[in-house]
Design a protein around this motif. Structure first.
Motif: not given
Ligand SMILES: [Co+2]
Ligand SMILES: [Co+2]
Lengths: 264, 264
Positions: A1-24
């Motif tokens: 594995m290597s480092i991945k660069q992300i610049t888009s807010l619509t990237n699914q991994t970023i969305k999933d991480i942001r969702a961790l603010h929700m308890r559910k």
């Protein structure tokens, strides 16, 4: 594995991480978000690697960040280099930490802990305030007690605010979750003193015998222990109040109780 | 005087009240804002009436609200009935408390307190967190110590957040402010034990003699006491740490110290 660069807010991994603010979402994925390099290094020092490490592309190339990257990759986690915009969105702050991480939650059941393995434990019924819970976990770690047992409908120990208040202690000791009924059913395994803190108790907290293993029971910020849980105690104690205020902040009261029960 | 109804956000009194969220304005006017009927009743119970009482026109006509109105008018304060919009703006919240009040600040100088009047006092150097400060004031009140002395550049004891964390104890005991130089110049008046809490101390907090009057010195959340202030102490103690965490939350540590020094 290597480092991945992300610049888009619509990237699914970023969305999933942001969702961790929700308890559910945290409960569904059994993951949580921790902010800042310090807590990540605290986790690594305890043998726990992030599932996902996220850092800003203009983050300082601190040797500790390099260590976090190396250990995350070695543990087959993902490493993401992201824009400042993404960091702000993930952390919901204008001045975000430059390093964040997603970790796996570790929650125990009552049956997984051995009361006799430690001299003192603390159980909190219906704790409501994330900062109080985090601070109590930190105190429990400082005093090296067995763990923190959450009874009934408590605030989530893996919220960003609680994790922040633990100052890295979230990884240091068992966090146990149970219902009121499960606690009552398990009561027989606690053969030392089960000590409830109640404002109406007759005995001072210093006069308790604290037979080992001692289990300290603390109630909710608003109304203390419920009668069902208070009834499971061997004795009830109170921290003396001699001024105008008739109660202490829950994390202060729990700190005083833990240190008294540990004889520290 | 009678009750005044205000519906306009551009009313000058409302603007002045809203400005109390800024430390500069609080210091210029020597006023502060407190939220909720409970803390206002706490103040009245201690003989302190608001300068301005503000309530929503759809607030419950609770007998305690009537008492607050009566006592504010009797003390020649203003009473304002306002719209929900105005309450939201004043409190900066979507679900504002229905009753708010403006009180006069009361800050003491060191020369105004008599160390020998109480057995225990606490001094905080450069405390940074409003919640910690409020919680410490609440603990100090519960233990009925002499007062809380703020040394150097501390967070404002009259911020909305600090006042909220005091749970009404902001009115209960003297809050003293001084510079580091003023504290050092006043040191000679403290003839009991001046006890500094330092992570590097050799003695446990329980082994201190706590000669009366005892002054407990607690440092900042980040870095503890400065050398100048640490040097003024008769002895240094630490709260024992035996786990992974090497420090406690400041309000927890101060609570443990206050209860130990009071022998409670
Ligand atoms: Co242990
Ligand atoms: Co007094």
């Amino acid at each position: 594995m290597s480092i991945k660069q992300i610049t888009s807010l619509t990237n699914q991994t970023i969305k999933d991480i942001r969702a961790l603010h929700m308890r559910k979402e945290r409960e569904a994925t059994k993951q949580f978000l921790a902010e800042g390099l310090k807590i990540i290094i605290d986790a690594l020092d305890q043998g726990i690697a992030p599932q996902i490490l996220i850092y800003g592309k203009d983050a300082d190339h601190h040797p500790l960040l390099q260590r976090a990257i190396d250990e995350t990759l070695k543990a087959r986690g993902q490493v993401l280099e992201v824009t400042r915009d993404i960091l702000e969105k993930i952390s919901r702050k204008e001045n975000p930490q430059m390093v964040l991480a997603v970790f796996a939650q570790r929650i125990r059941r009552l049956s997984e802990i051995d009361p006799d393995s430690h001299e003192v434990w603390v159980a909190l019924e219906q704790v409501r305030d994330p900062g109080n819970l985090g601070t109590i976990i930190r105190t429990a770690d400082a005093a090296a007690i067995g763990g923190v047992i959450l009874i009934g409908d408590c605030v989530d120990p893996f919220s960003v605010e609680t994790v922040r208040a633990t100052m890295g202690s979230i990884f240091a000791l068992p966090i146990v979750k149970c219902t009121r009924e499960e606690f009552i059913a398990d009561r027989g395994r606690w053969r030392g003193s089960v000590v409830g803190t109640l404002l109406t108790a007759k005995h001072d907290h210093r006069s308790a015998p604290y037979k080992r293993p001692t289990l300290l029971l603390m109630g909710t910020e608003q109304s203390g222990l419920t009668p069902d849980i208070a009834n499971t105690c061997d004795l009830h104690v109170k921290i003396p109040m001699r001024g105008r205020a008739d109660s202490l902040n829950l994390s202060v009261a729990t700190g005083i109780m833990i240190y008294a029960a540990c004889g520290l």
